[in-house]
Design an enzyme around this catalytic site. Structure first.
Site, mmCIF file in Angstrom:
data_model
loop_
_atom_site.group_PDB
_atom_site.id
_atom_site.type_symbol
_atom_site.label_atom_id
_atom_site.label_comp_id
_atom_site.label_asym_id
_atom_site.label_seq_id
_atom_site.Cartn_x
_atom_site.Cartn_y
_atom_site.Cartn_z
ATOM 1 C CE LYS A 104 -3.647 2.182 2.570
ATOM 2 N NZ LYS A 104 -4.694 2.238 3.744
ATOM 3 C CE LYS B 55 -6.648 2.004 -0.662
ATOM 4 N NZ LYS B 55 -7.295 2.078 0.542
#
Length: 326
Positions: free
Chosen positions: A197, A249
């Site tokens: 992420k 992400k």
């Protein structure tokens, strides 16, 4: 072998031919719907920077979950926005708090017909907006945060979550959560690790969606956009700690990372098409600059082609409806 023996256009001659020879396909079951519920609302509240997305009430969230089941959507990822915040995010542990209650309500509504996922992170619950508790110097205290993550994970599993999504990017978070789940009897609760992420400018609209109190940024724990090899390290660590699935992400600006992770991962890989990516397409379509449906389909297909087994997208239900039509 050269022209005219090879004419690649032969396999593009008709819609039926293109369907037959397509290398990748989308299906409703590939899609996961992120959904927000805000405590104290009497009716859904539109998120201005994300046209078509709302902060739900209990009733509207249950309807959205039931619709997702009807459309064949694979899962729903729940985020809660509490009425009261504090420095340690204690509302995240309340069995009757907004997120835990939402998980319980959705599970009662759809049972096992939809994979119910909960966001395990403190950013929505803290009055400073960070994903963990702060030390005396204002730095996010990794190890103190892990203790709360373990408790938060058990609370969500108790409420009925099938899958937990630790998104805070604390070192050791998967090991702590896996241990807490095992010790509390939730051995079959899965973990979808937000393994790679990145700190991203594209999270902007999400901050409105969860009424973020953040001042500053999260660059001391989320990954640096300049780093590619580091993503593999993060994934390997989460797998060693017990992750059942891993996520990249954001998605669209990190397709190289997604392809790298997909190439090495022995477990299913997800990618999150985040709020800013959603908002850009919606804004361009609203101005007539691009074809909305075509851009949505192409963007999600691109994420699938890069290696995602599942895609978190705010268009999950709408896109599933289109796929069923076709």
């Amino acid at each position: 072998m050269s022209f005219p023996n090879h004419r690649p256009r032969r396999l593009r001659t008709t819609p039926a031919m293109r369907r037959l020879t397509a290398e990748y396909r989308l299906a409703p079951a590939d899609l996961i719907l992120p959904a927000f519920i805000r405590e104290g609302l009497s009716e859904p509240s539109p998120i201005t920077s994300m046209p078509g997305v709302v902060q739900h009430t209990t009733d509207s969230l249950k309807r959205a979950a039931a619709e997702a089941v009807e459309l064949g959507v694979g899962g729903i990822m729940l985020f809660g926005v509490p009425a009261v915040r504090d420095a340690r995010g204690t509302a995240s542990l309340d069995p009757d708090g907004v997120l835990n209650k939402a998980i319980r309500d959705v599970r009662a509504e759809v049972g096992d017909d939809l994979v119910i996922m909960g966001d395990v992170c403190l950013d929505e619950f803290t009055d400073h907006g960070h994903c963990g508790v702060l030390d005396a110097d204002g730095y996010v205290d990794n190890d103190a945060t892990l203790e709360i993550y373990g408790q938060m994970a058990v609370a969500q599993a108790d409420a009925g979550a099938h899958v937990l999504g630790p998104s805070g990017m604390m070192d050791g978070q998967i090991a702590m959560i896996r241990q807490a789940l095992e010790e509390s009897g939730h051995k079959n609760t899965a973990i979808l690790a937000y393994a790679a992420k990145y700190a991203s400018a594209f999270y902007g609209p999400f901050r409105e969606a969860v009424d973020s109190q953040l001042k500053g940024d999260r660059r001391t724990y989320q990954m640096d956009a300049a780093n590619r090899r580091e993503a593999i390290l993060e994934v390997e660590l989460d797998l060693e700690e017990g992750a059942d699935m891993v996520m990249v992400k954001p998605a669209m600006s990190y397709l190289d990372i997604l392809a790298d992770v997909a190439a090495m991962s022995p477990v299913p890989v997800s990618a999150y098409q985040i709020s800013g990516e959603y908002a850009m397409i919606e804004a361009a379509a609203a101005n007539g600059w691009i074809d909305r449906r075509g851009a949505i389909m192409e963007s999600v297909l691109g994420i699938k082609r890069a290696g995602a087994n599942t895609v978190l997208t705010y268009w999950a239900s709408e896109l599933a409806g289109w796929l069923k039509e076709s």
